[in-house]
Design an enzyme around this catalytic site. Structure first.
Site, PDB file in Angstrom:
ATOM      1  N   CYS A 162       0.865  -1.166   0.000  1.00  0.00           N
ATOM      2  CA  CYS A 162       0.000   0.000   0.000  1.00  0.00           C
ATOM      3  C   CYS A 162       0.908   1.224   0.000  1.00  0.00           C
ATOM      4  O   CYS A 162       2.121   1.090   0.048  1.00  0.00           O
ATOM      5  CB  CYS A 162      -0.863   0.025   1.256  1.00  0.00           C
ATOM      6  SG  CYS A 162      -1.784  -1.491   1.535  1.00  0.00           S
TER       7      CYS A 162
ATOM      8  N   TRP B 270      -3.984  -1.454  -1.128  1.00  0.00           N
ATOM      9  CA  TRP B 270      -4.127  -2.662  -1.942  1.00  0.00           C
ATOM     10  C   TRP B 270      -4.439  -3.756  -0.928  1.00  0.00           C
ATOM     11  O   TRP B 270      -3.598  -4.131  -0.133  1.00  0.00           O
ATOM     12  CB  TRP B 270      -2.827  -2.953  -2.697  1.00  0.00           C
ATOM     13  CG  TRP B 270      -2.877  -4.222  -3.468  1.00  0.00           C
ATOM     14  CD1 TRP B 270      -2.413  -5.444  -3.057  1.00  0.00           C
ATOM     15  CD2 TRP B 270      -3.405  -4.421  -4.778  1.00  0.00           C
ATOM     16  NE1 TRP B 270      -2.634  -6.366  -4.035  1.00  0.00           N
ATOM     17  CE2 TRP B 270      -3.233  -5.775  -5.095  1.00  0.00           C
ATOM     18  CE3 TRP B 270      -4.017  -3.575  -5.700  1.00  0.00           C
ATOM     19  CZ2 TRP B 270      -3.649  -6.307  -6.318  1.00  0.00           C
ATOM     20  CZ3 TRP B 270      -4.416  -4.109  -6.903  1.00  0.00           C
ATOM     21  CH2 TRP B 270      -4.233  -5.460  -7.202  1.00  0.00           C
TER      22      TRP B 270
ATOM     23  N   GLU C 174       8.472 -21.075 -17.974  1.00  0.00           N
ATOM     24  CA  GLU C 174       8.179 -19.694 -17.566  1.00  0.00           C
ATOM     25  C   GLU C 174       9.232 -18.730 -18.118  1.00  0.00           C
ATOM     26  O   GLU C 174       8.904 -17.630 -18.569  1.00  0.00           O
ATOM     27  CB  GLU C 174       8.106 -19.632 -16.030  1.00  0.00           C
ATOM     28  CG  GLU C 174       8.036 -18.246 -15.423  1.00  0.00           C
ATOM     29  CD  GLU C 174       6.853 -17.409 -15.912  1.00  0.00           C
ATOM     30  OE1 GLU C 174       5.920 -17.948 -16.534  1.00  0.00           O
ATOM     31  OE2 GLU C 174       6.901 -16.183 -15.694  1.00  0.00           O
TER      32      GLU C 174
ATOM     33  N   HIS D 125      14.117 -36.348 -28.279  1.00  0.00           N
ATOM     34  CA  HIS D 125      12.947 -36.945 -28.940  1.00  0.00           C
ATOM     35  C   HIS D 125      12.356 -36.017 -30.005  1.00  0.00           C
ATOM     36  O   HIS D 125      11.227 -36.214 -30.433  1.00  0.00           O
ATOM     37  CB  HIS D 125      11.882 -37.298 -27.897  1.00  0.00           C
ATOM     38  CG  HIS D 125      12.379 -38.312 -26.901  1.00  0.00           C
ATOM     39  ND1 HIS D 125      12.632 -39.623 -27.231  1.00  0.00           N
ATOM     40  CD2 HIS D 125      12.721 -38.182 -25.587  1.00  0.00           C
ATOM     41  CE1 HIS D 125      13.083 -40.265 -26.158  1.00  0.00           C
ATOM     42  NE2 HIS D 125      13.148 -39.411 -25.151  1.00  0.00           N
TER      43      HIS D 125
ATOM     44  N   ARG E 135       1.043   1.829  -6.032  1.00  0.00           N
ATOM     45  CA  ARG E 135       1.255   0.852  -4.960  1.00  0.00           C
ATOM     46  C   ARG E 135      -0.060   0.220  -4.504  1.00  0.00           C
ATOM     47  O   ARG E 135      -0.056  -0.707  -3.684  1.00  0.00           O
ATOM     48  CB  ARG E 135       1.910   1.521  -3.748  1.00  0.00           C
ATOM     49  CG  ARG E 135       3.282   2.086  -4.010  1.00  0.00           C
ATOM     50  CD  ARG E 135       3.831   2.746  -2.768  1.00  0.00           C
ATOM     51  NE  ARG E 135       4.116   1.781  -1.726  1.00  0.00           N
ATOM     52  CZ  ARG E 135       5.305   1.270  -1.479  1.00  0.00           C
ATOM     53  NH1 ARG E 135       6.340   1.633  -2.198  1.00  0.00           N
ATOM     54  NH2 ARG E 135       5.475   0.397  -0.508  1.00  0.00           N
TER      55      ARG E 135
ATOM     56  N   ASN F 279       1.288  -0.112   6.305  1.00  0.00           N
ATOM     57  CA  ASN F 279       1.649  -0.867   5.101  1.00  0.00           C
ATOM     58  C   ASN F 279       2.299  -2.157   5.595  1.00  0.00           C
ATOM     59  O   ASN F 279       3.163  -2.094   6.469  1.00  0.00           O
ATOM     60  CB  ASN F 279       2.648  -0.024   4.292  1.00  0.00           C
ATOM     61  CG  ASN F 279       2.912  -0.617   2.933  1.00  0.00           C
ATOM     62  OD1 ASN F 279       2.287  -1.602   2.561  1.00  0.00           O
ATOM     63  ND2 ASN F 279       3.825  -0.014   2.209  1.00  0.00           N
ATOM     64  N   GLY F 280       1.892  -3.310   5.070  1.00  0.00           N
ATOM     65  CA  GLY F 280       2.494  -4.575   5.507  1.00  0.00           C
ATOM     66  C   GLY F 280       1.437  -5.514   6.058  1.00  0.00           C
ATOM     67  O   GLY F 280       0.243  -5.338   5.796  1.00  0.00           O
TER      68      GLY F 280
ATOM     69  N   LYS G 217       8.560 -15.587 -20.587  1.00  0.00           N
ATOM     70  CA  LYS G 217       8.941 -14.209 -20.256  1.00  0.00           C
ATOM     71  C   LYS G 217       9.731 -13.591 -21.392  1.00  0.00           C
ATOM     72  O   LYS G 217       9.489 -12.463 -21.797  1.00  0.00           O
ATOM     73  CB  LYS G 217       9.762 -14.231 -18.967  1.00  0.00           C
ATOM     74  CG  LYS G 217       9.530 -13.112 -18.040  1.00  0.00           C
ATOM     75  CD  LYS G 217       8.340 -13.212 -17.107  1.00  0.00           C
ATOM     76  CE  LYS G 217       7.033 -13.561 -17.730  1.00  0.00           C
ATOM     77  NZ  LYS G 217       5.959 -13.812 -16.814  1.00  0.00           N
TER      78      LYS G 217
ATOM     79  N   GLU H 117       7.491 -12.963 -24.505  1.00  0.00           N
ATOM     80  CA  GLU H 117       6.526 -11.882 -24.261  1.00  0.00           C
ATOM     81  C   GLU H 117       7.129 -10.495 -24.434  1.00  0.00           C
ATOM     82  O   GLU H 117       6.514  -9.619 -25.025  1.00  0.00           O
ATOM     83  CB  GLU H 117       6.084 -11.947 -22.786  1.00  0.00           C
ATOM     84  CG  GLU H 117       4.794 -12.596 -22.494  1.00  0.00           C
ATOM     85  CD  GLU H 117       4.501 -12.488 -21.012  1.00  0.00           C
ATOM     86  OE1 GLU H 117       3.445 -11.975 -20.685  1.00  0.00           O
ATOM     87  OE2 GLU H 117       5.321 -12.924 -20.167  1.00  0.00           O
TER      88      GLU H 117
ATOM     89  N   LYS I  90      -2.916  -7.072 -19.190  1.00  0.00           N
ATOM     90  CA  LYS I  90      -2.609  -7.577 -17.845  1.00  0.00           C
ATOM     91  C   LYS I  90      -3.682  -8.553 -17.376  1.00  0.00           C
ATOM     92  O   LYS I  90      -3.387  -9.520 -16.693  1.00  0.00           O
ATOM     93  CB  LYS I  90      -2.491  -6.394 -16.883  1.00  0.00           C
ATOM     94  CG  LYS I  90      -2.049  -6.761 -15.470  1.00  0.00           C
ATOM     95  CD  LYS I  90      -0.593  -7.160 -15.449  1.00  0.00           C
ATOM     96  CE  LYS I  90      -0.122  -7.706 -14.118  1.00  0.00           C
ATOM     97  NZ  LYS I  90       1.093  -8.521 -14.240  1.00  0.00           N
TER      98      LYS I  90
HETATM   99  C1  F6R Z   1       2.574 -13.701 -18.389  1.00  0.00           C
HETATM  100  C2  F6R Z   1       1.282 -13.388 -17.799  1.00  0.00           C
HETATM  101  C3  F6R Z   1       0.104 -14.191 -18.226  1.00  0.00           C
HETATM  102  C4  F6R Z   1      -0.825 -14.448 -17.025  1.00  0.00           C
HETATM  103  C5  F6R Z   1      -2.125 -15.139 -17.484  1.00  0.00           C
HETATM  104  C6  F6R Z   1      -3.000 -15.487 -16.313  1.00  0.00           C
HETATM  105  O1  F6R Z   1       3.597 -12.864 -17.922  1.00  0.00           O
HETATM  106  O2  F6R Z   1       1.176 -12.503 -16.991  1.00  0.00           O
HETATM  107  O3  F6R Z   1       0.469 -15.370 -18.832  1.00  0.00           O
HETATM  108  O4  F6R Z   1      -0.139 -15.266 -16.120  1.00  0.00           O
HETATM  109  O5  F6R Z   1      -2.820 -14.278 -18.352  1.00  0.00           O
HETATM  110  O6  F6R Z   1      -3.351 -14.366 -15.571  1.00  0.00           O
HETATM  111  P1  F6R Z   1      -3.890 -14.499 -14.099  1.00  0.00           P
HETATM  112  O7  F6R Z   1      -2.802 -15.049 -13.251  1.00  0.00           O
HETATM  113  O8  F6R Z   1      -4.277 -13.105 -13.706  1.00  0.00           O
HETATM  114  O9  F6R Z   1      -5.067 -15.421 -14.147  1.00  0.00           O
END
Ligand code: F6R
Length: 599
Positions: free
Chosen positions: A2, A70, A475, A498, A27, A96-97, A479, A482, A594
């Protein structure tokens, strides 16, 4: 995470607090409030941002504190917004925390009336009890913080006190020295438009702020903390001086992990407390966990599957949420469907969990977002407590998801008698080392930046790993693709021969996970396979042999089964620097959002 702000001095306190809270909205932004002090304490707060809070313009307070939230304990609401007050209404606190022992403290505060679901609210009531014993505000706060477990940064005001009292433990708090008063911020962003002269409080510090200066004590002794000059300007403020939110969030991971673990594990006793409502007997009878998730959260699920299977002796399926369907073989009585979702709003994941609900299975969610849709549809939720993530690419929420699921694995293992107290204790102390190990990687960023520059022009990038290294390989490839738009794939190291080996050439750097829990000795054979096709290999390794086998090695601290999660942080930085060198739009990669709210 927060945002905290505060001001004491000759300027218009209300205006300063409001603009500081706007600066801190990155935040957290689900509720906001301020407390204005001038012989009385007036609190104005509500769900939403500070723009939604009706603050009178005709008052002239001598000082005040503010907060943008948050949620971690209690959904976003007017009552749960900060500041929180005591029974007299003369004392206000922003925090905060996380206070890990707030349940116990609340139980000790008989006779006090609570008006919120937050952990924070115990703080003003504990201070109130000290004041009733005739103590002044400063010693009262000093004593109360000794009773708090967890992480906190707090600012406290009282109608009878012409100072703001601050305290910090594992959560940042900064003081700004202005020409016309003193400022408070959970980071410099809060007040950088007013002053760049700052003092960073340290863990255990308690400070009294007056218009003319600050007195700081630590463990009862007066201490001097230096005043430093911040060099970055207001434009970089929201990112606390980082070039991108993603970079800032990568660097927040030690703190995010501490927040995820805070107050939840007792490594001496080998026990975990996650505040789970589902009966232990019901959980003991579960014989199948269905993890459903998308993208990065799906990779967290793959990592967690290994932990559930080894620590809780339960069989686990991990399904991409968009592919989930109930079959006749599913037994709802013994199935737990668990959604992993940072946002709590992903349409595919919600759809899967609705199908599990309609089958009659128990359901849970692991999410970062209090009050999100998924939390309203499942039987129980565990929050990862990572703080808001602005960068589209998930970083700190991934490690916090895995850490939280690791805690749940131990919880389930103990509930089902699948793991001994001693083994649980060993695993939990490894988990406790995770934030420090991640910090070591962040401190070695220069070396990873060098590797990104040396290998960033590859045609394709292949990440290989076994067992706990495999989800990290997937992962890390996600990353990189992306944010850099380079072609990257993650493979189970044993699968290379394989088929995918046909793609390996001198132009395809290979990154190998060689940490505990990934069968590194076997993966070294795969390293030899790709090297003999001319590929360069970067080992993410906690084993000595890596330097002899690989062209480059990034040393991963030796912390047991969670090492590959630490390697993941190094690979987040690798992806980040490759993308940065290519001048990509790192925080908002093309075509991505996002939160994906369509199926
Ligand atoms: C990758 C990324 C996406 C999310 C996916 C699921 O960096 O952010 O692959 O992980 O869209 O999103 P959530 O976790 O919000 O369901």
């Amino acid at each position: 995470m927060c945002g905290i702000t505060g001001y004491i001095g000759g300027s218009d306190s209300t205006a300063v607090l409001k603009s500081s809270l706007k600066n801190l909205e990155y935040r957290g932004y689900d509720s906001a409030g301020i407390a204005l002090v001038d012989d009385t304490v007036e609190v104005y707060k509500r769900q939403g941002t500070i723009d939604d809070v009706a603050v009178p313009t005709d008052c002239d307070p001598s000082h005040g504190i503010g907060h943008t939230r948050w949620s971690t304990h209690g959904e976003p609401s007017d009552d749960n917004a900060h500041p929180h007050t005591d029974c007299t209404g003369e004392l206000a606190v922003v925090h905060n925390g996380i206070i890990g022992n707030f349940h116990e403290l609340k139980a000790e505060l008989g006779g006090h009336v609570f008006t919120s679901d937050t952990d924070t609210e115990v703080i003003p009531h504990l201070i109130e009890e000290e004041l009733e014993r005739g103590r002044d505000l400063y010693p009262a706060v000093s004593d109360v913080i000794n009773r708090l477990e967890g992480s906190f940064a707090i600012a406290v005001t009282h109608a009878d006190c012409d100072a703001v009292v601050l305290a910090r433990q594992d959560s940042p708090l900064v003081i700004g020295h202005g020409d016309d008063g003193m400022f408070i911020g959970s980071d410099v962003t809060a007040f950088v438009e007013y002053t760049r002269q700052v003092t960073y409080l340290e863990d255990g510090d308690v400070a009294a702020l007056t218009p003319d200066g600050v007195t700081i004590t630590n463990d009862g002794t007066v201490v001097n903390r230096p005043i430093t000059q911040v060099t970055w300007d207001a434009a970089a403020a929201g990112k606390s001086g980082h070039d991108h939110y993603m970079h800032k969030e990568i660097h927040e991971q030690p703190h995010a992990l501490r927040q995820s673990l805070s107050g939840r594990l007792d490594e001496l006793a080998g026990e975990v407390d996650l505040d789970i409502d589902i009966d232990q007997e019901v959980l003991a009878d579960i014989d199948r966990i269905q993890l459903v998730a998308c993208g990065t959260s799906y990779h967290a699920g793959l990592f967690a599957k290994r932990l559930f299977e080894t620590l809780a002796n339960v069989s686990v399926t991990v399904t991409r949420a968009s592919e989930y369907h109930v079959t006749g073989a599913d037994d709802p009585a013994s199935t737990l469907a668990l959604a992993i979702t940072q946002s709590g709003e992903t349409a595919d994941t919600l759809s899967a969990i609705r199908e599990a609900v309609s089958m009659g299975a128990r359901t849970m969610a692991v999410t970062n977002t209090v009050g999100s849709t998924v939390t309203r549809e499942v039987d129980d939720t565990i929050f990862i407590q990572a703080g808001p993530e602005i960068g589209v690419a998930a970083t700190k929420t991934f490690v916090s998801q895995v850490a939280t699921l690791a805690l749940f694995s131990v919880y389930l293992g103990r509930t089902r008698n699948a793991i001994s107290r001693n083994d649980a204790a060993t695993f939990l102390s490894n988990l406790r080392e995770l934030p420090g190990a991640v910090q070591e990687i962040l401190d070695a960023e220069g070396e990873i930046e060098r590797l990104a520059a040396a290998y960033g022009d590859g045609e394709s990038f292949f990440f290989i790993g076994r067992h706990l290294g495999y989800p990290v390989a997937l992962e890390s490839a996600l990353k990189l693709k992306e944010i850099s738009y380079d072609h990257a794939e993650g493979f189970a190291a044993g699968e290379l021969k394989h088929g995918p080996l046909a793609l390996v050439t001198p132009e395809t750097p290979v990154i190998a996970l060689l940490t505990e829990g990934t069968e590194p000795q076997k993966t070294l054979n795969n390293v030899k396979e790709v090297e003999s096709r001319g590929a360069s290999v970067i080992g993410m390794a906690s084993i000595e042999e890596s330097t002899a086998f690989c062209d480059e090695t990034v040393d991963i601290p030796d912390i047991g089964r969670m090492e590959s999660l630490v390697a993941n942080v190094a690979l987040q930085l690798f992806a980040y620097h490759i993308a940065k060198n290519k001048d990509r739009n790192i925080d908002k990669p093309r075509n991505l959002a996002k939160s994906v709210t369509v199926e």
